[in-house]
Design an enzyme around this catalytic site. Structure first.
Site, PDB file in Angstrom:
ATOM      1  N   SER A 169      35.307  10.196  30.469  1.00 24.74           N
ATOM      2  CA  SER A 169      36.507   9.039  30.287  1.00 24.74           C
ATOM      3  C   SER A 169      35.208   7.899  30.521  1.00 24.74           C
ATOM      4  O   SER A 169      34.064   7.531  29.712  1.00 24.74           O
ATOM      5  CB  SER A 169      37.483   9.534  31.546  1.00 24.74           C
ATOM      6  OG  SER A 169      38.440   8.308  31.215  1.00 24.74           O
ATOM      7  N   MET A 170      35.540   7.365  31.742  1.00 25.03           N
ATOM      8  CA  MET A 170      34.465   6.218  31.914  1.00 25.03           C
ATOM      9  C   MET A 170      33.398   6.741  32.217  1.00 25.03           C
ATOM     10  O   MET A 170      31.978   5.616  32.178  1.00 25.03           O
ATOM     11  CB  MET A 170      34.995   5.249  32.864  1.00 25.03           C
ATOM     12  CG  MET A 170      36.705   4.632  32.006  1.00 25.03           C
ATOM     13  SD  MET A 170      35.866   3.126  30.499  1.00 25.03           S
ATOM     14  CE  MET A 170      34.831   2.179  31.781  1.00 25.03           C
TER      15      MET A 170
END
Length: 914
Positions: A169-170
């Protein structure tokens, strides 16, 4: 009219519910296998320098271990190859256990003690996808962690010079952001693998720090592409099960000519072929195995560390994530291969198709296909086998001696792995130096398998089908029938090239003769992005395939293909129809009457598409003209916001607006769905206020005054000053939420007063008549124009309270927007209170000050003050232009919604005091 409004918004809400249901549950079930730990996992904290620990008290670095390995690494004297896992938004450092455990188990079977040291970073489970103020801090800590990891290997003769990063993800975005740091040595990281990371644009831009961070990362990787060419990046999207980060956003915004950057979807990864949700992509066994296999193939046997050769890295990633040819990576391809000298093992095939099943007894078997008589009539040679062994199996004969071939070239490297079998398609135009094709069907180990081959004329086995229009609502069907005289058929899906399109594709197979056959494989091939999806079906069967795209088609590229790997002598009927639920799943007055309107009426009257969408569309058209762009730049206006580009090679550049037509075409539908959310959201707010007022009513003395819940002027000044100080010194979102709660208290008191007045008038009808006739003394008369001279206990007084209640309910609905946008920042501040009492950086400072003042001023507002204000006519003209400006500048910069809302509320607050 009210019933029609409710029905309209009920229908719109139903459409939205259908779309959300399709988005959340309408796709394939989770077919990922779970990864398990065979021993208790341990996370050993790695000590960092005091300076680093003091600067980042909430973060930590850990080494993953299990069982005996965990005991051996207690002293942190490591000898493996370092891998660092980065969790994403609200992610835990313990998510590294799947990667670490699989890598540890696979290392047990490796010779020479080759293994990996899997590290993981604790980012305190911060909401970095919604609050961008922590992204730069995480990037700096990641830099310090990499340096700390490499220091653990200083005792080795050949210590590792770089660390492989795996970001979820991030975490993947933070990994790429490392290269924006001025003091970062790019040689410290040579390979980055990201999982469901939104590289192209943030999912929600709730503060300016998030967009600034993305802009810096994008500029670095685009403008310095040549310097970063040796850094290999692989981005894997989850597919349609991941509704948090659509796979179109996982495309790397890098120049298309960069050979060391790969973007793909998990459904296209060989030996994986499954769609994952946003969390399961971390523990999906099929994908974790592909990653770990790639890691072992990336090890340099001399240094026992990850290779730094870009060509070798790309070859390994292509092998495990894109093509996966049957021959093992690293095996040399001989230009000349001597096959078998046994004449009895050879059979020449003179028919157009071969179907052969090996016997139970092991034998050596080769089939020979002459090319000389086939070159003019056919264009390709197709062959498949369900023998999945990693061996060469198709050759090009260059010298023939009797019935056998004595010298041949290996053609197996073009083999592609499908779920039930391996497939090889050869173009005859590329085989000018070959006289015969040789297919090996040897099974010396006695394993039974099937081989099917045939000559093909691709033009005759390719048909086109027009895709139905997206607004056909599934009423029209495009179909085609295929009489399968071959093993492969291709259907071109015309006009299927946009992300908002969604189709249900049904493939029905029927065979006259029932016998054991290899299963069918239906493949949706997207030429411009690696997002292919494969479906396996038995014969005969009726199979439904979801036809959707993660990215729109760029210019000058071919369209979507539906490839049918079929059984011979069977009939296939393919029908394509639009799926409305999946289309929906892809997309989500005081001056006139002197009285406040109901919230539902306000939303209903505000649904005027032509007044908002048309000006925005005209602006988009005008911005395509150079003269208008010059005027726009002279006025120092920011670029118009557009939705993130849906083409894989599209990138954002400062001052350039990539215009796509599909958002404008679907904007009326999105507008209606948004209005439905506002309509039913306001109804839900009204219901919640009623329920809370019932609960709190016993704690308050009954009141019949419209001024209940107001704040005296001195108290207003004191509260405003205190909240401003709190916002400036500690947390701006906290001050705004406190002001919002004070206004909600005003709404609750009005709700209680409205209920009290209603009960009093119902219980004392005779007294009410006397009061209205003026036969009893009345005090505290109302000053309104309609109810002048009327006592408090009257129908008119009740109407005044109801008007004020509707006014403040509308204001509460508007006040909820800034609170929702600032909620992630507030949550971040609360979770980090033990480390710091100040939110740094604060996304709502300094505009929190006017917002607090407006909240406090509007607490004492009522319809009488507004209707008598001379500023009201001017104030009532502002919502429309501000709405147009909001739609123009806020789709990507969501935090700007607060600015436009503030611009509308400030004049309204002035109306209450002037």
């Amino acid at each position: 009219m009210k019933l029609a409004t409710v029905a309209f918004y009920g229908f719109a809400l139903g459409l939205l519910a259908v779309g959300l249901r399709e988005l959340l549950t309408g796709f394939e079930e989770n077919r990922c296998s779970m990864t398990y730990m065979f021993e208790y996992p341990e996370y050993r904290r790695v000590a960092l320098p005091r300076r680093v620990a003091r600067l980042y008290p909430a973060y930590g670095l850990y080494l993953y271990g299990e069982g005996l390995y965990a005991q051996e690494t207690r002293s942190l004297k490591l000898t493996g190859a370092p891998v660092l896992f980065l969790p994403g938004n609200a992610g835990s450092y313990k998510q590294a256990r799947s990667l670490g455990s699989v890598a540890l188990r696979k290392a047990e079977n490796m010779e020479g003690g080759l293994h990996f040291n899997v590290f993981t970073v604790d980012f305190n489970e911060e909401l970095v996808a919604l609050y961008g103020g922590s992204l730069l801090r995480q990037t700096h800590f990641l830099h310090e962690s990499i340096k700390a990891i490499l220091r653990l290997y200083k005792h080795l003769k050949t210590p590792p010079q770089s660390v492989v990063l795996v970001g979820h993800s991030m975490g993947g975005v933070v990994a790429r952001a490392l290269f924006t740091l001025p003091r970062f040595n790019a040689n410290l990281v040579s390979l980055i693998i990201t999982q469901a990371s939104p590289h192209l644009a943030p999912v929600l831009a709730l503060d300016p720090y998030l967009l600034d961070f993305y802009s810096a990362v994008r500029q670095k990787w685009v403008n310095h592409a040549k310097k970063l060419r040796n850094v290999t990046v692989l981005s894997v999207g989850g597919g349609y099960r991941d509704y948090q980060v659509r796979s179109g956003l996982t495309s790397l915004p890098c120049p298309p000519a960069d050979p060391n950057k790969l973007s793909l979807v998990a459904t296209a990864v060989p030996r994986t072929w499954v769609s994952t949700d946003h969390l399961s992509i971390v523990w999906c066994k099929e994908l974790v195995l592909a990653t770990v296999r790639a890691f072992f193939d990336l090890i340099d046997p001399e240094t026992r560390q990850f290779t730094v050769n870009p060509e070798k890295k790309m070859a390994v990633l292509n092998h495990h994530f894109i093509r996966h040819p049957v021959r093992m990576l690293g095996e040399t391809q001989d230009t000349s291969i001597s096959i078998s000298d046994f004449p009895e093992a050879w059979s020449e095939v003179n028919t157009l198709r071969l179907a052969y099943s090996t016997p139970k007894e092991g034998q050596v078997k080769y089939f020979l296909f002459a090319l000389s008589s086939r070159r003019k009539a056919y264009s390709h040679f197709y062959c498949r086998s369900n023998n999945m062994e990693m061996t060469s199996w198709v050759y090009g004969c260059m010298q023939k001696n009797g019935p056998s071939c004595v010298r041949a070239v290996d053609l197996s490297m073009g083999t592609e792995l499908l779920p039930p079998y391996k497939v090889l398609i050869l173009s005859l135009s590329d085989l000018s130096s070959v006289t015969h094709l040789v297919v090996s069907a040897s099974n010396l180990n006695g394993k039974q398998f099937t081989v099917e081959c045939e000559w093909q004329r691709q033009e005759s086995q390719t048909v086109s089908v027009p895709a139905p229009h997206v607004l056909s609502f599934g009423l029209t069907v495009s179909d085609v029938s295929v009489n399968s005289s071959g093993l492969l058929h291709t259907i071109k899906l015309q006009d299927f090239d946009q992300v908002y399109q969604a189709f249900r594709i049904n493939v029905a197979s029927q065979c006259k003769v029932h016998k054991d056959r290899l299963p069918n494989v239906y493949r949706i091939n997207v030429p411009w992005f690696r997002e292919d999806s494969l479906t396996t079906a038995s014969v005969p069967s009726v199979t439904e395939i979801s036809g959707m795209l993660h990215t729109s088609r760029p210019d000058n590229t071919s369209g979507v293909l539906l490839q049918l790997h079929t059984a011979p002598n069977c009939q296939y009927k393919v029908s394509v129809r639009t799926s409305l639920p999946r289309v929906l799943g892809q997309l989500s007055s005081i001056l006139e009457s002197r009285r406040a309107a109901d919230m539902s009426q306000v939303v209903g009257k505000g649904l005027q598409l032509h007044k908002v969408n048309l000006p925005v569309y005209i602006l988009h058209m005008l911005l395509s003209c150079s003269w208008f762009q010059e005027i726009w730049s002279i006025l120092y206006l920011p670029p118009m916001d557009v939705l993130p580009p849906t083409t894989p090679d599209a990138t954002f550049h400062e001052g350039v607006v990539p215009v796509e037509e599909w958002p404008h075409l679907l904007s009326p539908l999105l507008y209606i769905l948004g209005a439905a959310v506002a309509y039913w959201g306001s109804a839900l707010l009204r219901l919640i206020m009623r329920l809370i007022s019932l609960i709190l009513a016993p704690l308050h003395r009954p009141s019949v005054s419209r001024d209940c819940g107001t704040v005296p002027l001195r108290s207003q000044l004191l509260i405003t000053l205190c909240l401003t100080v709190v916002g400036g010194l500690s947390c701006g979102p906290l001050a705004i939420v406190a002001a919002f709660l004070l206004h909600l208290y005003r709404v609750l008191r009005l709700q209680m007063t409205e209920r009290s007045l209603s009960h009093m008038l119902n219980l004392a009808p005779q007294k009410r008549k006397e009061v209205e006739n003026g036969t009893v003394d009345a005090k505290s008369l109302s000053k309104s124009k309609e109810c002048n001279g009327t006592p408090l206990l009257s129908e008119c007084a009740l109407q005044e309270v109801r008007d004020d209640l509707q006014l403040h309910l509308c204001l509460s609905a508007l006040f909820t927007l800034p609170v929702m946008l600032l909620a992630p920042s507030l949550i971040h501040w609360i979770r980090n209170l033990r480390y710091s009492t100040q939110l740094d950086p604060d996304p709502c400072w300094p505009h929190a000050v006017p917002l607090i003042i407006v909240y406090m001023l509007l607490i004492n507002c009522n319809t009488l003050k507004l209707s008598n204000s001379k500023l009201l006519p001017l104030t009532s003209c502002l919502p429309l232009p501000l709405s147009i400006a909001m739609v123009t500048f806020s789709p990507l910069h969501l935090y700007r919604v607060t600015y436009f809302l503030l611009a509308a509320l400030v004049p309204l607050a002035l109306c209450c005091v002037l």
